[in-house]
Design an enzyme around this catalytic site. Structure first.
Site, PDB file in Angstrom:
ATOM      1  CE  LYS A 154      -3.503  -2.732   0.884  1.00 56.35           C
ATOM      2  NZ  LYS A 154      -4.808  -2.851   0.302  1.00 56.35           N
TER       3      LYS A 154
HETATM    4  C1  PLP Z   1      -0.869  -7.714   2.448  1.00 51.85           C
HETATM    5  C2  PLP Z   1      -2.004  -7.659   1.488  1.00 51.85           C
HETATM    6  N1  PLP Z   1      -2.018  -8.511   0.453  1.00 51.85           N
HETATM    7  C3  PLP Z   1      -3.014  -8.503  -0.444  1.00 51.85           C
HETATM    8  C4  PLP Z   1      -4.080  -7.637  -0.330  1.00 51.85           C
HETATM    9  C5  PLP Z   1      -5.142  -7.655  -1.375  1.00 51.85           C
HETATM   10  O1  PLP Z   1      -4.997  -6.563  -2.252  1.00 51.85           O
HETATM   11  P1  PLP Z   1      -6.237  -6.019  -3.053  1.00 51.85           P
HETATM   12  O2  PLP Z   1      -7.236  -5.603  -2.032  1.00 51.85           O
HETATM   13  O3  PLP Z   1      -5.728  -4.879  -3.846  1.00 51.85           O
HETATM   14  O4  PLP Z   1      -6.751  -7.140  -3.877  1.00 51.85           O
HETATM   15  C6  PLP Z   1      -4.114  -6.736   0.741  1.00 51.85           C
HETATM   16  C7  PLP Z   1      -5.218  -5.764   0.944  1.00 51.85           C
HETATM   17  O5  PLP Z   1      -5.667  -5.059   0.162  1.00 51.85           O
HETATM   18  C8  PLP Z   1      -3.043  -6.724   1.649  1.00 51.85           C
HETATM   19  O6  PLP Z   1      -3.002  -5.843   2.645  1.00 51.85           O
HETATM   20  N1  LIG Z   2      -6.617  -5.255   2.497  1.00 48.50           N
HETATM   21  C1  LIG Z   2      -6.961  -3.911   2.554  1.00 48.50           C
HETATM   22  C2  LIG Z   2      -8.410  -3.640   2.438  1.00 48.50           C
HETATM   23  C3  LIG Z   2      -8.667  -2.314   1.786  1.00 48.50           C
HETATM   24  O1  LIG Z   2      -8.168  -2.378   0.497  1.00 48.50           O
HETATM   25  P1  LIG Z   2      -7.957  -1.165  -0.488  1.00 48.50           P
HETATM   26  O2  LIG Z   2      -6.802  -1.585  -1.310  1.00 48.50           O
HETATM   27  O3  LIG Z   2      -9.207  -1.019  -1.230  1.00 48.50           O
HETATM   28  O4  LIG Z   2      -7.648   0.066   0.296  1.00 48.50           O
HETATM   29  C4  LIG Z   2      -6.320  -3.277   3.770  1.00 48.50           C
HETATM   30  O5  LIG Z   2      -5.235  -3.645   4.081  1.00 48.50           O
HETATM   31  O6  LIG Z   2      -6.877  -2.432   4.410  1.00 48.50           O
END
Ligand code: PLP
Ligand SMILES: N[C@@H](CCOP(=O)(O)O)C(=O)O
Length: 463
Positions: free
Chosen positions: A112
């Site tokens: 993120k």
């Molecule tokens: C460590 C981790 N891996 C994978 C994901 C999944 O990613 P996305 O929500 O973009 O599919 C998340 C949360 O979004 C996460 O925090």
């Molecule tokens: N896994 C995510 C959930 C929110 O996902 P987002 O990519 O839409 O912000 C988290 O870690 O909070």
């Protein structure tokens, strides 16, 4: 570049307005009106280039005419200088033909940071230019929240309110959020699951009086500003392995579908990707959808990869829009089905289009632990549970000679208990987070009551 809503009822917006809006006024998600193309020669030129330069090449295609080139360059330089690895997102070969793309070298140890370090700076720039302040809300299962809080802390242009599901994040994730005591940071522990947090955030966006009153903005991957920054590492990783002369595939641990949708965007922009593989944990709604052609909610079970314990996968709507030939009416019908009966059937043409680009697989709890243990034994490499879900699915894919890149979405030290249980090794936090367990916490526990949450925010927002 204009951005259009997946629901077809909101006005098209430029980059800055789409980023400030977060969610479109009709409840849809913004996507670019068309996909800018990156030529084969330009893709080849990305190999070995500094990360911030590739980021500029990709992102400037969406910001042209809105963010001055010199400003965008300085934002990107600054954003990626916060990463602790010189390559920003290094690629390493885990086993022959199978690579992991480490996306966890930023300040909060998850992918993120790649987007959030960019988004906070670009939002700050837009707000300062306009002389405005905004109220940011976000829902998190742990990683989005910590990355957003770190990126927005202390900024005068924004107040940030992050909702996390009480007791359902790892302790490290929780402390990364609740130990940030800047005045503009507000942590809410909601009595509920992640989907409740996300529903509450979307309801705030759909409450237009509230939205206008606090000048609401969002940092979840519903915001195009998140996705655009995540497209970049698909290009850097593929170019490092010989793209465009060699195709590559990606496996992506998936929850809200933002990260893998960024891969779809890269492909739409000309990156030769053979396959995008959706990796789910036991909460396997997306894998079932690919298998059956029906999106069907069945409930969420807590897992050792809690950031993927999601069943309303926001960004899947962007893919539905694309796969339905950008037919917003079709998207509206599917979303109405989801609201009314917790499921919908995808039109034949949509599911066929999705299956052309995507495959899907599941790594359940026992298999996730086994992948962590076996990988550590074979190569001394410690996987976090989310990445392990990806590695497990990648290993189950047919071997067609195409290099496979699994996205390593978090550092194992974010989930020490689960990693230690699986491997016997307790991963240590990096030095700059060493005293996390001693820092004081600040958090407000709230019931899952929309009125209560909105009142809490109105009372504290400076926008
Ligand atoms: C460590 C981790 N891996 C994978 C994901 C999944 O990613 P996305 O929500 O973009 O599919 C998340 C949360 O979004 C996460 O925090
Ligand atoms: N896994 C995510 C959930 C929110 O996902 P987002 O990519 O839409 O912000 C988290 O870690 O909070």
């Amino acid at each position: 570049m204009q951005f259009v809503s997946t629901r077809g009822q909101a006005p098209a917006l430029g980059f800055s307005d789409a980023v400030l809006a977060g969610l479109a006024a009709d409840g849809g998600l913004y996507v670019p009106a068309s996909w800018p193309q990156v030529s084969a020669d330009e893709i080849a030129s990305f190999a070995g280039k500094p990360y911030a330069d590739v980021a500029y090449a990709i992102i400037s295609r969406f910001t042209e005419g809105e963010i001055p080139a010199a400003k965008l360059k300085s934002i990107l330089e600054e954003a990626y200088a916060t990463f602790r690895h010189p390559s920003v997102t290094p690629l390493l070969e885990l086993e022959p033909g199978h690579f992991v793309l480490e996306l966890f070298h930023g300040p909060t140890l998850a992918f993120k940071d790649v987007a959030m370090q960019f988004l906070s700076r670009v939002m700050d720039h837009i707000l300062l230019e306009r002389g405005l302040k905004a109220t940011i809300v976000g829902a998190t299962s742990g990683d989005t929240g910590s990355a957003a809080i770190e990126a927005f802390r202390g900024r005068d242009t924004t107040d940030i309110f992050i909702l996390h599901p009480k007791g359902r994040t790892s302790e490290v994730q929780r402390r990364q959020m609740t130990t940030v005591l800047d005045d503009n940071v507000h942590n809410i522990a909601l009595e509920g699951a992640f989907d409740d947090c996300q529903d509450a955030v979307k309801a705030m966006f759909n409450n237009h009086a509230f939205r206008d009153r606090v000048r609401l903005s969002g940092v979840n991957s519903i915001n195009w500003g998140r996705i655009v920054a995540q497209i970049v590492y698909y290009f850097t990783a593929a170019a490092a392995l010989g793209s465009p002369h060699r195709k590559v595939s990606f496996t992506v641990p998936t929850g809200n579908f933002g990260d893998i949708f960024a891969g779809y965007c890269a492909k739409a922009m000309g990156l030769p990707i053979e396959r995008l593989v959706i990796a789910t944990n036991a909460n396997d709604i997306l894998r079932r959808t690919l298998d059956t052609g029906r999106y069907e909610m069945t409930g969420v079970a807590p897992t050792i990869s809690p950031s993927m314990d999601i069943q309303i996968s926001s960004n899947f709507e962007r893919l539905l829009f694309e796969s339905a030939g950008r037919d917003a009416d079709a998207v509206n019908r599917m979303m109405a089905g989801l609201k009314q009966s917790r499921g919908f059937d995808l039109p034949e043409t949509s599911i066929a289009a999705i299956r052309r680009d995507f495959a899907a697989g599941t790594t359940d709890e026992a298999a996730t632990r086994a992948v962590i243990a076996q990988t550590h034994k074979a190569s001394s490499y410690l996987l976090d549970p989310h990445t392990a879900v990806g590695v497990g699915v990648a290993r189950s894919q047919p071997h067609d000679g195409t290099p496979m890149i699994t996205l390593a979405t978090a550092h194992p030290a974010k989930f020490p208990a689960a990693v230690a249980e699986a491997s016997g090794i307790e991963p240590a936090l990096p030095a700059w987070l060493g005293n996390l367990y001693e820092r004081p916490e600040r958090v407000t526990v709230l019931a899952n009551d929309q009125r209560l949450i909105e009142d809490f925010i109105v009372a504290r927002s400076r926008a």
